[in-house]
Design a protein around this motif. Structure first.
Motif, PDB file in Angstrom:
ATOM      1  N   LYS A   1      15.990  -8.967 -17.936  1.00 55.31           N
ATOM      2  CA  LYS A   1      17.298  -9.110 -18.567  1.00 55.31           C
ATOM      3  C   LYS A   1      18.342  -9.595 -17.568  1.00 55.31           C
ATOM      4  CE  LYS A   1      19.692  -5.410 -19.731  1.00 55.31           C
ATOM      5  NZ  LYS A   1      20.057  -4.177 -20.466  1.00 55.31           N
ATOM      6  N   ARG A   2      18.179  -9.218 -16.294  1.00 54.72           N
ATOM      7  CA  ARG A   2      19.119  -9.620 -15.257  1.00 54.72           C
ATOM      8  C   ARG A   2      18.834 -11.016 -14.696  1.00 54.72           C
ATOM      9  NH1 ARG A   2      19.188  -4.242 -15.582  1.00 54.72           N
ATOM     10  NH2 ARG A   2      20.903  -3.041 -14.639  1.00 54.72           N
ATOM     11  N   GLY A   3      17.864 -11.706 -15.280  1.00 57.58           N
ATOM     12  CA  GLY A   3      17.528 -13.046 -14.813  1.00 57.58           C
ATOM     13  C   GLY A   3      16.408 -13.080 -13.806  1.00 57.58           C
ATOM     14  N   GLY A   4      15.769 -11.936 -13.556  1.00 61.30           N
ATOM     15  CA  GLY A   4      14.620 -11.912 -12.661  1.00 61.30           C
ATOM     16  C   GLY A   4      13.431 -12.645 -13.269  1.00 61.30           C
TER      17      GLY A   4
ATOM     18  N   ALA B   1      18.646 -10.013  -7.588  1.00 63.93           N
ATOM     19  CA  ALA B   1      19.556 -10.727  -6.694  1.00 63.93           C
ATOM     20  C   ALA B   1      18.823 -11.365  -5.527  1.00 63.93           C
ATOM     21  CB  ALA B   1      20.632  -9.774  -6.184  1.00 63.93           C
ATOM     22  N   TYR B   2      17.795 -10.703  -5.019  1.00 69.20           N
ATOM     23  CA  TYR B   2      17.047 -11.256  -3.885  1.00 69.20           C
ATOM     24  C   TYR B   2      16.098 -12.376  -4.303  1.00 69.20           C
ATOM     25  CZ  TYR B   2      18.705  -7.525  -0.792  1.00 69.20           C
ATOM     26  OH  TYR B   2      19.490  -6.682  -0.042  1.00 69.20           O
ATOM     27  N   GLY B   3      15.868 -12.530  -5.593  1.00 69.01           N
ATOM     28  CA  GLY B   3      15.066 -13.649  -6.083  1.00 69.01           C
ATOM     29  C   GLY B   3      13.567 -13.457  -6.005  1.00 69.01           C
ATOM     30  N   VAL B   4      13.116 -12.220  -5.810  1.00 74.74           N
ATOM     31  CA  VAL B   4      11.676 -11.971  -5.778  1.00 74.74           C
ATOM     32  C   VAL B   4      11.101 -12.128  -7.181  1.00 74.74           C
ATOM     33  CG1 VAL B   4      11.708  -9.476  -6.242  1.00 74.74           C
ATOM     34  CG2 VAL B   4       9.939 -10.438  -4.753  1.00 74.74           C
TER      35      VAL B   4
ATOM     36  N   PRO C   1       0.840  -1.208   0.000  1.00 72.07           N
ATOM     37  CA  PRO C   1       0.000   0.000   0.000  1.00 72.07           C
ATOM     38  C   PRO C   1       0.871   1.253   0.000  1.00 72.07           C
ATOM     39  CG  PRO C   1      -0.633  -1.542   1.765  1.00 72.07           C
ATOM     40  CD  PRO C   1       0.679  -1.999   1.224  1.00 72.07           C
ATOM     41  N   PRO C   2       0.552   2.240  -0.826  1.00 73.28           N
ATOM     42  CA  PRO C   2       1.343   3.477  -0.806  1.00 73.28           C
ATOM     43  C   PRO C   2       1.456   4.091   0.584  1.00 73.28           C
ATOM     44  CG  PRO C   2      -0.111   3.451  -2.703  1.00 73.28           C
ATOM     45  CD  PRO C   2      -0.481   2.262  -1.874  1.00 73.28           C
ATOM     46  N   SER C   3       0.481   3.822   1.435  1.00 72.93           N
ATOM     47  CA  SER C   3       0.523   4.367   2.794  1.00 72.93           C
ATOM     48  C   SER C   3       1.634   3.741   3.627  1.00 72.93           C
ATOM     49  CB  SER C   3      -0.822   4.148   3.494  1.00 72.93           C
ATOM     50  OG  SER C   3      -1.189   2.779   3.468  1.00 72.93           O
ATOM     51  N   ASN C   4       2.190   2.590   3.167  1.00 68.42           N
ATOM     52  CA  ASN C   4       3.210   1.899   3.952  1.00 68.42           C
ATOM     53  C   ASN C   4       4.558   1.750   3.239  1.00 68.42           C
ATOM     54  OD1 ASN C   4       1.409   1.556   6.061  1.00 68.42           O
ATOM     55  ND2 ASN C   4       0.855  -0.534   5.499  1.00 68.42           N
ATOM     56  N   THR C   5       4.735   2.403   2.084  1.00 67.68           N
ATOM     57  CA  THR C   5       6.011   2.249   1.378  1.00 67.68           C
ATOM     58  C   THR C   5       7.168   2.893   2.135  1.00 67.68           C
ATOM     59  OG1 THR C   5       5.451   4.189   0.031  1.00 67.68           O
ATOM     60  CG2 THR C   5       5.035   2.011  -0.937  1.00 67.68           C
ATOM     61  N   ALA C   6       6.866   3.771   3.083  1.00 71.27           N
ATOM     62  CA  ALA C   6       7.930   4.341   3.915  1.00 71.27           C
ATOM     63  C   ALA C   6       8.508   3.290   4.858  1.00 71.27           C
ATOM     64  CB  ALA C   6       7.397   5.528   4.722  1.00 71.27           C
ATOM     65  N   VAL C   7       7.771   2.193   5.061  1.00 69.92           N
ATOM     66  CA  VAL C   7       8.219   1.115   5.952  1.00 69.92           C
ATOM     67  C   VAL C   7       8.775  -0.045   5.138  1.00 69.92           C
ATOM     68  CG1 VAL C   7       7.528  -0.487   7.790  1.00 69.92           C
ATOM     69  CG2 VAL C   7       6.453   1.780   7.627  1.00 69.92           C
ATOM     70  N   VAL C   8       8.020  -0.481   4.129  1.00 69.79           N
ATOM     71  CA  VAL C   8       8.433  -1.588   3.270  1.00 69.79           C
ATOM     72  C   VAL C   8       8.246  -1.162   1.818  1.00 69.79           C
ATOM     73  CG1 VAL C   8       7.976  -3.963   2.563  1.00 69.79           C
ATOM     74  CG2 VAL C   8       7.839  -3.359   4.980  1.00 69.79           C
ATOM     75  N   ASN C   9       9.345  -0.909   1.111  1.00 68.92           N
ATOM     76  CA  ASN C   9       9.247  -0.654  -0.318  1.00 68.92           C
ATOM     77  C   ASN C   9       9.549  -1.956  -1.061  1.00 68.92           C
ATOM     78  OD1 ASN C   9      12.085  -0.930  -0.549  1.00 68.92           O
ATOM     79  ND2 ASN C   9      12.395   1.267  -0.166  1.00 68.92           N
ATOM     80  N   ALA C  10       9.675  -1.904  -2.358  1.00 72.23           N
ATOM     81  CA  ALA C  10       9.836  -3.142  -3.128  1.00 72.23           C
ATOM     82  C   ALA C  10      11.141  -3.852  -2.806  1.00 72.23           C
ATOM     83  CB  ALA C  10       9.752  -2.835  -4.623  1.00 72.23           C
ATOM     84  N   VAL C  11      12.236  -3.110  -2.689  1.00 73.92           N
ATOM     85  CA  VAL C  11      13.513  -3.745  -2.371  1.00 73.92           C
ATOM     86  C   VAL C  11      13.478  -4.336  -0.961  1.00 73.92           C
ATOM     87  CG1 VAL C  11      15.983  -3.335  -1.999  1.00 73.92           C
ATOM     88  CG2 VAL C  11      14.846  -2.361  -4.004  1.00 73.92           C
ATOM     89  N   ASP C  12      12.831  -3.629  -0.025  1.00 73.19           N
ATOM     90  CA  ASP C  12      12.678  -4.180   1.327  1.00 73.19           C
ATOM     91  C   ASP C  12      11.906  -5.491   1.288  1.00 73.19           C
ATOM     92  OD1 ASP C  12      13.915  -1.949   2.517  1.00 73.19           O
ATOM     93  OD2 ASP C  12      12.011  -0.848   2.588  1.00 73.19           O
ATOM     94  N   ALA C  13      10.792  -5.497   0.555  1.00 73.11           N
ATOM     95  CA  ALA C  13       9.957  -6.704   0.477  1.00 73.11           C
ATOM     96  C   ALA C  13      10.750  -7.869  -0.106  1.00 73.11           C
ATOM     97  CB  ALA C  13       8.712  -6.425  -0.367  1.00 73.11           C
ATOM     98  N   ALA C  14      11.544  -7.592  -1.134  1.00 74.32           N
ATOM     99  CA  ALA C  14      12.367  -8.638  -1.735  1.00 74.32           C
ATOM    100  C   ALA C  14      13.410  -9.152  -0.744  1.00 74.32           C
ATOM    101  CB  ALA C  14      13.050  -8.101  -2.990  1.00 74.32           C
ATOM    102  N   ARG C  15      14.051  -8.235  -0.038  1.00 68.28           N
ATOM    103  CA  ARG C  15      15.076  -8.627   0.936  1.00 68.28           C
ATOM    104  C   ARG C  15      14.479  -9.446   2.077  1.00 68.28           C
ATOM    105  NH1 ARG C  15      16.722  -3.946   1.926  1.00 68.28           N
ATOM    106  NH2 ARG C  15      15.635  -3.542   3.874  1.00 68.28           N
ATOM    107  N   HIS C  16      13.250  -9.148   2.436  1.00 69.95           N
ATOM    108  CA  HIS C  16      12.586  -9.853   3.529  1.00 69.95           C
ATOM    109  C   HIS C  16      12.015 -11.207   3.103  1.00 69.95           C
ATOM    110  CE1 HIS C  16      13.335  -6.548   6.045  1.00 69.95           C
ATOM    111  NE2 HIS C  16      12.265  -5.818   5.800  1.00 69.95           N
ATOM    112  N   GLY C  17      12.109 -11.542   1.816  1.00 69.25           N
ATOM    113  CA  GLY C  17      11.778 -12.896   1.383  1.00 69.25           C
ATOM    114  C   GLY C  17      10.383 -13.120   0.856  1.00 69.25           C
ATOM    115  N   VAL C  18       9.637 -12.055   0.504  1.00 69.66           N
ATOM    116  CA  VAL C  18       8.315 -12.272  -0.087  1.00 69.66           C
ATOM    117  C   VAL C  18       8.497 -12.987  -1.425  1.00 69.66           C
ATOM    118  CG1 VAL C  18       8.109 -10.125  -1.435  1.00 69.66           C
ATOM    119  CG2 VAL C  18       6.065 -11.161  -0.413  1.00 69.66           C
ATOM    120  N   THR C  19       7.551 -13.848  -1.788  1.00 68.25           N
ATOM    121  CA  THR C  19       7.685 -14.616  -3.029  1.00 68.25           C
ATOM    122  C   THR C  19       7.508 -13.729  -4.252  1.00 68.25           C
ATOM    123  OG1 THR C  19       6.692 -16.496  -1.851  1.00 68.25           O
ATOM    124  CG2 THR C  19       6.969 -16.703  -4.233  1.00 68.25           C
TER     125      THR C  19
END
Length: 527
Positions: free
Chosen positions: A382-385, A305-308, A229-247
């Protein structure tokens, strides 16, 4: 002892075949199957893993499984000589046609009554969707009942893996659900009750909880998705979500935010997240604030790199860049249910119906956002994502089924090769569900979820629409292809033209006595 075991095995196989024979069903003139032995003859095959077409093959299906693929290309045929072709209870001549895996739509909506579920199921099947991730719009319990009916072939529908919110269908209070220490227990109980896709949108406010939930669901055998949610991107953005292991990450949220020079975008001072006109306008504008080099470099690198897995669902936002086009698509009159029309029209009371103050500037913003978003998808791929496939349709003028083919076109618009696009909807989406050994490929040992297409989708993705596309024959004469002639789900052969006839009847009934609306009234002829 070996003889006894062999005898028992033969008895078990015999019983299994007997049970299979009695399991064959006929859904009126819409569909029939599965068969003890179904043969698709002389088909060119698009395997689903990104490779080019190969063939022709005779494909043998026993019950709901592909068991053999017998090549009949010129070289192999010469070696084989006059060997006989495989036979079965039903033979489909696929000469001149292409067989590919069924589409795996990871995210769609069933909405509410009075729109019939069959309306959605039939449109999805007729446009090639054999596996569906339906949001639990009518409740998790209802969704799981539909799953049970589909698994028993009591209804004609794609196989389904409904979306569960974190903690859904459990008797725990909010405090228990929000304690990261409880995540393993919660995840195990959800998966034990049938959850496979668990959505973490509601826990993006707490990064520790988000990571605990993502890890726990994976360990329990499920997968996680997030619409940040845009209201929470200050806490978890896309790179954060990937680093935290979301599928997988859905839609477009959180990507541009990951490239900003600060933590939050420059929201207008009167912004209110619960005002959807504000929400969707600013979701487009944030791409103008993105650091393009950082987004297409560092952010794309990190996500890969995080595999999301990236699940764009571009089709459901396309109305934002041309609302008049969205409202006037040619299938609305005959195939878009009146309930959907009414839910799509500008109305602050409905989710996704925010185009009541939508300007040319807003459309230009979204044109630019689509370009940069598409560039990110291209660079990530292109990076294998891994890019997967979903539509989020039944919202924002995205009619089910038709949106499935349009989503393929919009992935192609990003610069991905058509083979990569089809892989996204086949093997990649099976991988996203952790079912890559069961569905998503045309290969012996996989489920018989197949499409028989009149023409190669590599030549024109529009060949997958139910109405096909205008093309030329060898003599240079124009004609319209027939779309997906048969969708086969679990060995059940579906007559797609009959499904579309049923959909047209449902839609005609839904429009009885309906008056002109604010969108189409200026264009109707006075009688």
């Amino acid at each position: 002892m070996k003889i006894l075991r062999r005898t028992c095995l033969i008895a078990i196989i015999g019983l299994s075949m007997l049970m299979t024979a009695t399991a064959q069903k006929k859904f009126g003139d819409l569909a029939e199957g599965p068969y003890d032995r179904l043969v698709i003859r002389n088909a060119m095959v698009i395997p689903g893993h990104g490779g080019p077409p190969i063939g022709p093959f005779d494909i043998v299906i026993e019950n709901d499984m592909i068991t053999e693929m017998i090549p009949f290309d010129p070289v192999t045929a010469e070696r084989r000589g006059d060997s006989s072709r495989p036979t079965g209870d039903r033979i489909i001549d696929a000469t001149g046609k292409y067989v590919m895996p069924g589409l795996i739509d990871l995210h769609a909506h069933l909405r509410q009554e009075p729109m019939p579920l069959e309306y959605i199921y039939y449109l999805k099947l007729a446009h090639g969707v054999t596996t569906l991730g339906p949001a639990s719009d009518r409740g998790v319990a209802n969704a799981m009942k539909e799953v049970e009916k589909e698994q028993k072939n009591e209804i004609l529908a794609p196989r389904m893996y409904p979306l569960w919110s974190w903690g859904a269908n459990l008797d725990y209070d909010q405090a228990f659900l929000e304690d990261p220490k409880n995540a393993p227990r919660i995840a195990k109980e959800m998966v034990a009750k049938g959850a496979r896709q668990v959505y973490l949108n509601g826990v993006t406010w707490n990064s520790e909880l988000f990571k605990a939930a993502a890890d726990a669901v994976w360990e329990a055998g499920g997968v996680t998705g997030v619409h940040i949610p845009p209201s929470n991107t200050a806490v978890v953005n896309a790179v954060d979500a990937a680093r935290h292991g979301v599928t997988f990450i859905l839609h477009h949220y959180g990507y541009a935010e990951s490239s900003l020079d600060r933590v939050v975008q420059d929201y207008p001072r009167d912004y209110n997240f619960d005002n959807e006109n504000h929400r969707f306008r600013e979701a487009g504008r944030v791409w103008q604030e993105a650091d393009k080099d950082r987004l297409l470099g560092e952010v794309a690198d990190s996500l890969a790199a995080y595999g999301v897995i990236m699940q764009p669902t571009r089709v459901v936002y396309e109305a934002n860049r041309d609302i008049i086009r969205a409202q006037s698509l040619p299938w609305h009159e005959k195939y878009t249910h009146q309930s959907l029309i009414e839910w799509n029209l500008p109305n602050p009371a409905y989710h996704g119906s925010y185009h009541y103050e939508w300007t040319s500037d807003d459309e230009q913003t979204w044109y630019e956002a689509y370009d940069l978003w598409g560039d990110l998808i291209y660079e990530f791929n292109k990076r294998g994502g891994t890019v997967a496939y979903g539509t989020d349709d039944n919202y924002i003028w995205a009619t089910p089924g038709f949106s499935n083919i349009r989503e393929l076109q919009l992935l192609r618009e990003s610069g991905m090769h058509t083979l990569e696009v089809l892989k996204a909807a086949n093997q990649n989406s099976a991988k996203a569900l952790r079912l890559e050994d069961e569905i998503g490929l045309v290969h012996p040992g996989y489920k018989a979820d197949l499409l028989i297409v009149d023409g190669s989708p590599l030549h024109n993705l529009r060949f997958l629409y139910s109405f096909g596309a205008v093309t030329l024959n060898k003599e240079g004469e124009m004609y319209r292809t027939k779309g997906i002639v048969h969708t086969i789900k679990g060995g059940i052969v579906i007559n797609n033209d009959k499904l579309m006839e049923e959909v047209a009847k449902m839609v005609a009934k839904s429009k009885e006595g309906v008056e002109a609306n604010i969108a189409d009234k200026p264009f109707l002829i006075d009688k």
